[in-house]
Scaffold this motif. Structure first.
Motif, PDB file in Angstrom:
ATOM      1  N   ASP A 145       0.882  -1.309  -0.399  1.00  0.00           N
ATOM      2  CA  ASP A 145      -0.461   0.095  -0.101  1.00  0.00           C
ATOM      3  C   ASP A 145       1.152   1.311  -0.054  1.00  0.00           C
ATOM      4  O   ASP A 145       0.160   2.350  -0.602  1.00  0.00           O
ATOM      5  N   ALA A 146       1.801   1.003   1.029  1.00  0.00           N
ATOM      6  CA  ALA A 146       2.461   2.370   0.742  1.00  0.00           C
ATOM      7  C   ALA A 146       3.944   2.793  -0.118  1.00  0.00           C
ATOM      8  O   ALA A 146       3.886   3.813  -0.301  1.00  0.00           O
ATOM      9  N   MET A 183       6.473   5.939  -0.676  1.00  0.00           N
ATOM     10  CA  MET A 183       7.106   5.550  -0.919  1.00  0.00           C
ATOM     11  C   MET A 183       7.603   6.024  -2.585  1.00  0.00           C
ATOM     12  O   MET A 183       8.829   7.101  -2.439  1.00  0.00           O
ATOM     13  N   LEU A 221      -2.631  10.375   5.612  1.00  0.00           N
ATOM     14  CA  LEU A 221      -2.043  10.644   4.914  1.00  0.00           C
ATOM     15  C   LEU A 221      -2.224  12.101   5.138  1.00  0.00           C
ATOM     16  O   LEU A 221      -3.738  11.983   4.795  1.00  0.00           O
ATOM     17  N   VAL A 236      -5.453   5.941   3.361  1.00  0.00           N
ATOM     18  CA  VAL A 236      -4.754   4.801   4.365  1.00  0.00           C
ATOM     19  C   VAL A 236      -4.168   4.824   4.373  1.00  0.00           C
ATOM     20  O   VAL A 236      -4.312   3.398   3.346  1.00  0.00           O
ATOM     21  N   THR A 237      -3.158   4.532   5.170  1.00  0.00           N
ATOM     22  CA  THR A 237      -1.742   3.017   4.701  1.00  0.00           C
ATOM     23  C   THR A 237      -0.889   3.294   6.397  1.00  0.00           C
ATOM     24  O   THR A 237      -1.343   3.147   6.452  1.00  0.00           O
ATOM     25  N   THR A 238      -0.024   1.869   5.812  1.00  0.00           N
ATOM     26  CA  THR A 238       0.399   0.945   7.253  1.00  0.00           C
ATOM     27  C   THR A 238       1.999   1.742   6.568  1.00  0.00           C
ATOM     28  O   THR A 238       2.206   0.911   5.726  1.00  0.00           O
ATOM     29  N   LEU A 239       2.529   2.291   7.543  1.00  0.00           N
ATOM     30  CA  LEU A 239       3.540   2.994   7.714  1.00  0.00           C
ATOM     31  C   LEU A 239       4.927   1.043   8.186  1.00  0.00           C
ATOM     32  O   LEU A 239       4.340   1.568   8.828  1.00  0.00           O
TER      33      LEU A 239
END
Lengths: 395, 484
Positions: A368-369, A373, B171, B176-179
């Protein structure tokens, strides 16, 4: 298209590195940084100019009492450790030796590590400041030279594991630790089921092992600390394993010489053999037995020989594989991804034992990220000259 | 107009309990733990789910409304200072502990969960969450993530960034995101590393995956008295040189001891020039051996008295005295500034002499409390606002102390964060290129600059062209904020 020069560029300091990069940025020349050239991870471009950091070498300042060292990123990691050892200290990071030429910058930028990560974390946990050069030649720093510091964004950690795609590390400040007064290594035979349970028990043990490893046949537990405490800690782990119903009957201590051999062999085992591959699977430590079963099954389907080496306390398991005649490591990789899709959070290719660009999917499903990135990459390197395509097809 | 659109959406989404819009209610959110900076937010929302945070942030993005996240509001750098024309998103109603996985030593929590309650939930399994900022009873994990909080025991155990496996974030465009994640590694860039400690400028934390540690088998604590902080500093050097990494090493100088004792009667020696608190933990055998060695080293370094905590009750009392030192400064003086600079630990003697000279020159008292193991200073600059000119002299002195820390190769902030308080000091530590590079990363997350504007980076609006002494914040000039 420009053709890559045969001799890599080898700047001798940050200023020269900056000047070289600014020139290449102006002409949009792709560039790939390398230190000891021991970890060609990710994709590579045949047309990129090699930039060798080994000229930016040497300890700039070692403040033993402040527990910090400032070092040029082209310094060999083994040289740094040897010099710190003469002052009774070390960087608490034990990546595989990989022929002894690995550099400080390469170890950090690749995120390489060893069993001690269980106790001290990876390079990101130990880097407290960095000077680096962006694609356009801008010299920037983040962090500082004190252990405790929250001023600004922690870009030094961001560069750890970025494989030379966001900026080129020139100088870093690392936290150092005292060399342990004493150490001990315990081992016990363990199949995958027992290894999983033993790793979880050891991870929660107040005996605090600094390394919890499984090599496919046996567990290795490392301890470091005060000499007076070693025997008590070994007993403590044994008692915890027994209390968990794990037998621990054959838990035995290795002699210092045997321990050194065992840890050394374990480190070398993770390097991909010629023509082979090392695949890194990340999962919860409790899933080790499932990963192991999946690896055996994938090996049968793909016609490959596999060996498992797990940082079992951390949930990081490496599958080192070679293809049998008629088999294929690509098939192994895709079978692993299929079989582990619900078990592992990622299955990526780390080390590979052949030259040239692989025709395989090194990274697996796009996270997802990945979009943010990619945005970070574009923002720091708008022309995309630093190791283009390394994380392909993600960005 | 635009704020109106967000207000309408929030009212529909969150209902009356989730929106604050009356002037008195809004004013109660006008500052965080740094009470000198105040601004009344345009709107306060208290979402309870990630989806609600996402919808509100997306609306802010659509209507170009700035937003600021706030946890428990205990921060000491004004990181949660609201935007007068923006939305304050308070996460304190998101306080569920979603999962404790004792086998894998992971806690998954919502951002409003307090730091201490994570350890409470993990305790039945013999586990705990290591970072322990002194506000841990009330401060939130979301705030800890934003500020990369440390605590007394970070010398051995590190900071929030070393214990966060992953963060689910909203963000600045509402995505919605996961780091990072639940596992030790996730492929690609370590954006979790840059998000932790980013002070709310990269987005809002909505879920946090934390690594838990086994509770140490043994803990031993002692207090050693010394004639001066310099001598106490030498004892610390001796302990470190012996290869011992204590879990905590704290120091109070003579004045700080007086304040602390007046408030807590914790048993510190009033005549001591400095008190050194040393704590060791770990497996019993190691802990006892290193404890004995540390006591011996303090004696060799001319400690005049060693007080060993006889049990957990006395240990708690010793810590109570140390942790009360800030609040206790109120007994010495009606008001004070707390600084948070860091120096290489070995520069301690030299820096203290300079602070003492400055203190004399300005006729302002300074009580010193340090995290002596890692060089994090907390000088308490004491002043009486009722005395004309004293506030200005104190502020000048406080800013000179920060400058000294930077000159010595240290940092402007060890744990409180930059926020609005030290944004104008950033150029003392970082070049234009350094800051521009950090901004590039911010731009990748938040091209419109709506997340916590005016924090962390110096802006001409806030700082003028050159950093310098205090000048009124534009919100103060506009009459919507005041500083005291």
């Amino acid at each position: 298209m420009t053709t890559a020069p045969t001799e890599p560029l080898r700047p001798k300091d940050t200023a020269e590195l900056s000047k070289l990069l600014a020139g290449m940025y102006a002409s949009a020349t792709p560039v790939e940084v390398r230190g000891g050239n021991t970890k060609a991870w990710g994709h590579h471009s045949a047309h990129a100019t090699a930039l060798d950091t080994t000229g930016i070498s040497g300890i700039v300042e070692h403040s033993a009492a402040d527990q910090t060292v400032r070092v040029g990123c082209g310094t060999r990691f083994s040289d740094l450790q040897a010099q710190l050892a003469s002052a009774g200290q070390r960087v608490a990071l034990d990546p595989p030796d990989r022929g002894g030429t690995a550099t400080v910058g390469g170890v950090l930028a690749s995120g390489d590590h060893g069993p001690l990560r269980q106790r001290y974390g990876a390079g990101r946990e130990l880097v407290i400041g960095a000077t680096f050069v962006l694609a356009d030649g801008t010299v920037a720093k983040s962090g500082g030279q004190v252990i405790k510091n929250v001023a600004g964004l922690d870009l030094a950690k961001l560069l750890c594991g970025s494989l030379g795609t966001l900026g080129i590390l020139s100088e870093v400040v690392l936290r150092v630790h005292p060399l342990p007064q004493a150490s001990a290594t315990l081992t016990m035979k363990a199949d995958a089921e027992l290894a999983t349970a033993a790793a979880l028990t050891a991870g929660r043990s107040v005996a605090e092992p600094c390394a919890i490893e499984w090599d496919g046949e046996a567990m290795l537990f490392g301890f470091e600390g005060a000499a007076e405490g070693m025997a008590m800690r070994a007993e403590g782990l044994k008692a915890d394993l027994q209390a968990a119903g794990l037998g621990a009957g054959d838990l035995g201590e290795l002699s210092p010489a045997a321990a050194e051999t065992a840890w050394g062999r374990l480190a070398r085992s993770r390097e991909a053999p010629a023509g082979g591959i090392c695949i890194r699977m990340a999962a919860l430590p409790s899933r080790l037995a499932e990963l192991s079963a999946a690896a055996q099954k994938a090996a049968e389907i793909a016609g490959a020989e596999v060996a498992l080496f797990s940082h079992a306390g951390l949930g990081l398991t490496d599958v080192v594989a070679t293809a049998n005649e008629g088999g294929s490591v690509e098939e192994l990789l895709s079978q692993l991804r299929r079989l582990c899709s619900k078990v592992a959070t990622s299955v990526v290719v780390r080390d590979r034992g052949w030259q040239g660009e692989p025709e395989i999917d090194l990274w697996g499903p796009r996270p997802d990220a990945a979009s943010v990135m990619a945005a970070v990459k574009r923002s720091l390197d708008p022309k995309g000259i630093l190791a283009p395509g390394r994380f392909a097809p993600w960005w | 107009m635009s704020l109106k659109a967000v207000r309408k959406l929030a009212a529909g989404l969150l209902g009356p309990d989730g929106v604050v819009e009356d002037p008195a209610g809004l004013r109660s959110y006008s500052c965080d733990g740094l009470t000198g900076w105040r601004a009344t937010p345009g709107l306060v929302v208290l979402p309870t789910t990630t989806e609600e945070v996402s919808s509100i942030v997306a609306a802010c993005h659509k209507h170009s409304v700035p937003f600021v996240a706030r946890g428990s509001g205990t921060g000491l750098s004004g990181g949660a200072l609201p935007a007068t024309d923006g939305v304050l998103i308070v996460t304190s109603r998101m306080r569920r502990i979603l999962e404790i996985d004792p086998d894998n030593r992971i806690a998954v929590v919502e951002p409003g969960v307090t730091n201490a309650s994570v350890s409470v939930a993990a305790a039945p399994f013999g586990l705990y969450y290591a970072p322990d900022p002194s506000s841990q009873i009330v401060c939130s994990i979301g705030g800890n993530v934003a500020e990369n909080s440390g605590g007394a025991h970070c010398l051995k155990y590190g900071f929030t960034t070393n214990h966060v496996l992953g963060v689910e974030v909203v963000l600045p465009d509402g995505t919605v995101t996961t780091l990072g994640g639940m596992t030790t590694e996730t492929p690609g860039y370590d954006l979790r590393a840059v998000f932790v400690g980013s002070e709310g400028i990269l987005g809002i934390t909505t879920k946090v995956m934390l690594r838990l540690l086994p509770k140490a088998e043994a803990v031993r604590t002692f207090v050693a008295d010394f004639a001066s902080p310099e001598e106490a500093g030498e004892a610390v050097t001796a302990i470190i040189a012996a290869g011992i990494v204590p879990s905590a090493v704290e120091m109070m100088d003579h004045l700080a001891i007086q304040a602390s004792e007046a408030a807590t009667s914790a048993g510190y020696s009033l005549e001591a020039g400095a008190a050194l608190i040393v704590e060791l933990d770990g497996p019993r055998g190691d802990c006892e051996a290193e404890f004995a060695r540390s006591v011996e080293l303090c004696k060799q370094a001319k400690a005049s008295k060693i007080r060993v905590a006889a049990g957990e009750a006395e240990r708690q009392l010793i810590w109570k005295g140390r942790k009360a030192a800030f609040a206790a400064a109120g007994r010495l003086s009606p008001s004070y500034y707390v600084q948070d600079g860091v120096i290489p630990r070995t520069a301690l003697g030299r820096v203290l002499r300079r602070i003492s000279e400055l203190s004399e020159a300005e006729s302002i008292l300074v009580a010193n409390v340090f995290h002596a193991g890692d060089g994090n200073l907390h000088p308490l600059v004491l002043y009486n606002p009722a005395v004309s000119g004293e506030g200005e002299r104190a502020e000048r002195l406080a800013s000179q102390i920060v400058a000294i820390c930077v000159e010595e190769g240290g940092s402007i902030t060890g744990e409180h964060g930059v926020g609005v308080d030290k944004a104008c000091s950033m150029p003392k530590m970082f070049s234009e290129h350094d800051l521009a590079t950090m901004k590039k990363v911010r731009d990748a997350f938040d091209p419109a600059g709506l997340a916590n504007p005016g924090k962390l980076f110096p802006t001409p609006r806030l700082c003028g062209e050159t950093p310098g002494p205090y000048r009124p914040h534009p919100t103060e000039l506009a009459g919507v904020a005041e500083r005291f």
